[in-house]
Design a protein around this motif. Sequence first.
Motif, PDB file in Angstrom:
ATOM      1  N   SER A  18      25.657 -11.045 113.059  1.00 20.55           N
ATOM      2  CA  SER A  18      25.483 -12.468 113.351  1.00 20.55           C
ATOM      3  C   SER A  18      26.781 -13.045 113.888  1.00 20.55           C
ATOM      4  N   ASP A  19      26.655 -14.087 114.708  1.00 17.74           N
ATOM      5  CA  ASP A  19      27.855 -14.775 115.159  1.00 17.74           C
ATOM      6  C   ASP A  19      28.248 -15.898 114.208  1.00 17.74           C
ATOM      7  N   ARG A  20      27.477 -16.056 113.105  1.00 19.75           N
ATOM      8  CA  ARG A  20      27.853 -17.009 112.064  1.00 19.75           C
ATOM      9  C   ARG A  20      27.843 -16.304 110.706  1.00 19.75           C
ATOM     10  N   THR A  21      27.169 -16.857 109.715  1.00 20.23           N
ATOM     11  CA  THR A  21      27.283 -16.328 108.351  1.00 20.23           C
ATOM     12  C   THR A  21      26.558 -15.013 108.132  1.00 20.23           C
ATOM     13  N   GLY A  22      25.495 -14.744 108.891  1.00 20.18           N
ATOM     14  CA  GLY A  22      24.719 -13.521 108.702  1.00 20.18           C
ATOM     15  C   GLY A  22      23.649 -13.640 107.629  1.00 20.18           C
ATOM     16  N   ILE A  23      23.507 -14.811 107.021  1.00 24.15           N
ATOM     17  CA  ILE A  23      22.538 -14.976 105.942  1.00 24.15           C
ATOM     18  C   ILE A  23      21.116 -14.747 106.439  1.00 24.15           C
ATOM     19  N   THR A  24      20.782 -15.310 107.596  1.00 27.45           N
ATOM     20  CA  THR A  24      19.420 -15.182 108.126  1.00 27.45           C
ATOM     21  C   THR A  24      19.092 -13.735 108.457  1.00 27.45           C
ATOM     22  N   ALA A  25      19.994 -13.053 109.171  1.00 29.12           N
ATOM     23  CA  ALA A  25      19.746 -11.660 109.557  1.00 29.12           C
ATOM     24  C   ALA A  25      19.572 -10.781 108.330  1.00 29.12           C
ATOM     25  N   GLU A  26      20.441 -10.957 107.327  1.00 25.26           N
ATOM     26  CA  GLU A  26      20.370 -10.122 106.136  1.00 25.26           C
ATOM     27  C   GLU A  26      19.112 -10.410 105.324  1.00 25.26           C
ATOM     28  N   THR A  27      18.771 -11.684 105.178  1.00 28.01           N
ATOM     29  CA  THR A  27      17.591 -12.047 104.383  1.00 28.01           C
ATOM     30  C   THR A  27      16.319 -11.499 105.003  1.00 28.01           C
ATOM     31  N   LEU A  28      16.135 -11.717 106.300  1.00 26.68           N
ATOM     32  CA  LEU A  28      14.924 -11.244 106.968  1.00 26.68           C
ATOM     33  C   LEU A  28      14.886  -9.718 107.036  1.00 26.68           C
ATOM     34  N   GLY A  29      16.022  -9.108 107.390  1.00 26.74           N
ATOM     35  CA  GLY A  29      16.064  -7.655 107.479  1.00 26.74           C
ATOM     36  C   GLY A  29      15.810  -6.991 106.143  1.00 26.74           C
ATOM     37  N   HIS A  30      16.450  -7.502 105.104  1.00 25.91           N
ATOM     38  CA  HIS A  30      16.253  -6.934 103.763  1.00 25.91           C
ATOM     39  C   HIS A  30      14.800  -7.062 103.326  1.00 25.91           C
ATOM     40  N   SER A  31      14.189  -8.210 103.623  1.00 20.44           N
ATOM     41  CA  SER A  31      12.783  -8.407 103.252  1.00 20.44           C
ATOM     42  C   SER A  31      11.892  -7.358 103.903  1.00 20.44           C
ATOM     43  N   LEU A  32      12.177  -7.031 105.133  1.00 25.24           N
ATOM     44  CA  LEU A  32      11.393  -6.000 105.827  1.00 25.24           C
ATOM     45  C   LEU A  32      11.616  -4.622 105.211  1.00 25.24           C
ATOM     46  N   LEU A  33      12.862  -4.289 104.923  1.00 27.39           N
ATOM     47  CA  LEU A  33      13.179  -2.944 104.449  1.00 27.39           C
ATOM     48  C   LEU A  33      12.676  -2.665 103.039  1.00 27.39           C
ATOM     49  N   THR A  34      12.459  -3.715 102.251  1.00 26.84           N
ATOM     50  CA  THR A  34      11.936  -3.496 100.895  1.00 26.84           C
ATOM     51  C   THR A  34      10.524  -2.917 100.914  1.00 26.84           C
ATOM     52  N   GLN A  35       9.864  -2.970 102.053  1.00 24.93           N
ATOM     53  CA  GLN A  35       8.512  -2.424 102.160  1.00 24.93           C
ATOM     54  C   GLN A  35       8.498  -0.912 102.399  1.00 24.93           C
ATOM     55  N   PHE A  36       9.678  -0.299 102.513  1.00 26.00           N
ATOM     56  CA  PHE A  36       9.751   1.122 102.838  1.00 26.00           C
ATOM     57  C   PHE A  36      10.458   1.875 101.710  1.00 26.00           C
ATOM     58  N   ASP A  37       9.727   2.815 101.099  1.00 27.06           N
ATOM     59  CA  ASP A  37      10.233   3.560  99.949  1.00 27.06           C
ATOM     60  C   ASP A  37      10.924   4.857 100.387  1.00 27.06           C
ATOM     61  N   GLY A  38      11.716   5.410  99.484  1.00 28.60           N
ATOM     62  CA  GLY A  38      12.304   6.723  99.701  1.00 28.60           C
ATOM     63  C   GLY A  38      13.479   6.756 100.647  1.00 28.60           C
ATOM     64  N   ILE A  39      14.102   5.590 100.882  1.00 29.48           N
ATOM     65  CA  ILE A  39      15.251   5.536 101.790  1.00 29.48           C
ATOM     66  C   ILE A  39      16.425   4.897 101.068  1.00 29.48           C
ATOM     67  N   ASP A  40      17.566   5.556 101.138  1.00 30.44           N
ATOM     68  CA  ASP A  40      18.799   5.034 100.557  1.00 30.44           C
ATOM     69  C   ASP A  40      19.566   4.315 101.666  1.00 30.44           C
ATOM     70  N   TRP A  41      19.528   2.987 101.645  1.00 31.18           N
ATOM     71  CA  TRP A  41      20.120   2.199 102.722  1.00 31.18           C
ATOM     72  C   TRP A  41      21.602   1.924 102.460  1.00 31.18           C
ATOM     73  N   ASP A  42      22.433   2.220 103.452  1.00 34.11           N
ATOM     74  CA  ASP A  42      23.843   1.853 103.422  1.00 34.11           C
ATOM     75  C   ASP A  42      23.980   0.623 104.315  1.00 34.11           C
ATOM     76  N   ALA A  43      24.126  -0.555 103.689  1.00 28.82           N
ATOM     77  CA  ALA A  43      24.131  -1.807 104.441  1.00 28.82           C
ATOM     78  C   ALA A  43      25.535  -2.179 104.890  1.00 28.82           C
ATOM     79  N   VAL A  44      25.649  -2.575 106.157  1.00 30.02           N
ATOM     80  CA  VAL A  44      26.918  -3.033 106.728  1.00 30.02           C
ATOM     81  C   VAL A  44      26.703  -4.451 107.254  1.00 30.02           C
ATOM     82  N   ASN A  45      27.365  -5.420 106.644  1.00 30.20           N
ATOM     83  CA  ASN A  45      27.234  -6.822 107.051  1.00 30.20           C
ATOM     84  C   ASN A  45      28.388  -7.204 107.960  1.00 30.20           C
ATOM     85  N   VAL A  46      28.049  -7.733 109.133  1.00 24.70           N
ATOM     86  CA  VAL A  46      29.084  -8.151 110.084  1.00 24.70           C
ATOM     87  C   VAL A  46      28.823  -9.597 110.491  1.00 24.70           C
TER      88      VAL A  46
END
Length: 275
Positions: free
Chosen positions: A11-39
């Motif tokens: 994000s070019d600002r806080t990144g709250i929107t990108a992280e919230t929406l992206g995380h919500s999507l990824l919670t629907q997928f099991d069996g994956i160990d996510w390494d999150a990088v916030n920029v």
Amino acid sequence: MTQKRTVFYLSDRTGITAETLGHSLLTQFDGIDWDAVNVPFLDDLDKARTVLMQINQAAERDGSRPLVFSTLQQAEILDVIKQGNCRVYDFFEAFTHPVEEELRQPSARKAGRSHGLQDSLAYFKRIDAINYVLAHDDGVNPKHFAQADIILTGVSRSGKTPTCLYLGLQYGIAAANYPLTPDDMDVQQLPAVLEPVKHKLFGLTLTPAQLHFIRQQRRPDSQYASLAQCQQEIQWQEALFNRFDISYLDTTRISIEEISAIILDRCGLKRQLYG
């Protein structure tokens, strides 16, 4: 076998929107160990080229291309990111154009609007709510309970304080809380200080086993944490809630986010989400 993948939130600002929406999507997928990088604050080309290197390094390390969730507004920066070995999901690109077509006007395409001070009155209402929560935790200052939007009540360690903090921080709700104690159990009555504000009360309960587990972390092997004591307190408080017609919620298997949303819905409280 658990799959290892990297996800970038850009994000070019806080990144709250990108992280919230992206995380919500990824919670629907099991069996994956996510390494999150916030920029956050990715607002120039030099930073973009550094992130591009990180993306490519992650792809090589993981053996699969990273996912990139973006709310970047500057096209030239996003173009740099798209050169990487990754799959980009740009939330604004996906939705802005259809909304522009429906409203028949272009978007402002300015960064930071969703978490900026667009409405200073709403923003300061949220700040006031947070201050109220902090000043009225655990039964402190009950003479000011009339100013509360809601008063959470329940036995010790039933989740009152974290829920109040979340309501204040996220939604601008002036939430107080009042603990029910063994002394209250002895008289089998609603505490006198709560009588004038009974219409603002909302109870939190949970299973005796869960309460026992939580209290064991705080005071191991004490009478306070014993399963028998937890059973007695939960049975008493739920009887009290029913007797005085106080709405309550079993929070055993739900998160603070869900607890807060249910409280807002049941009590008809207005959210102060933005500003």
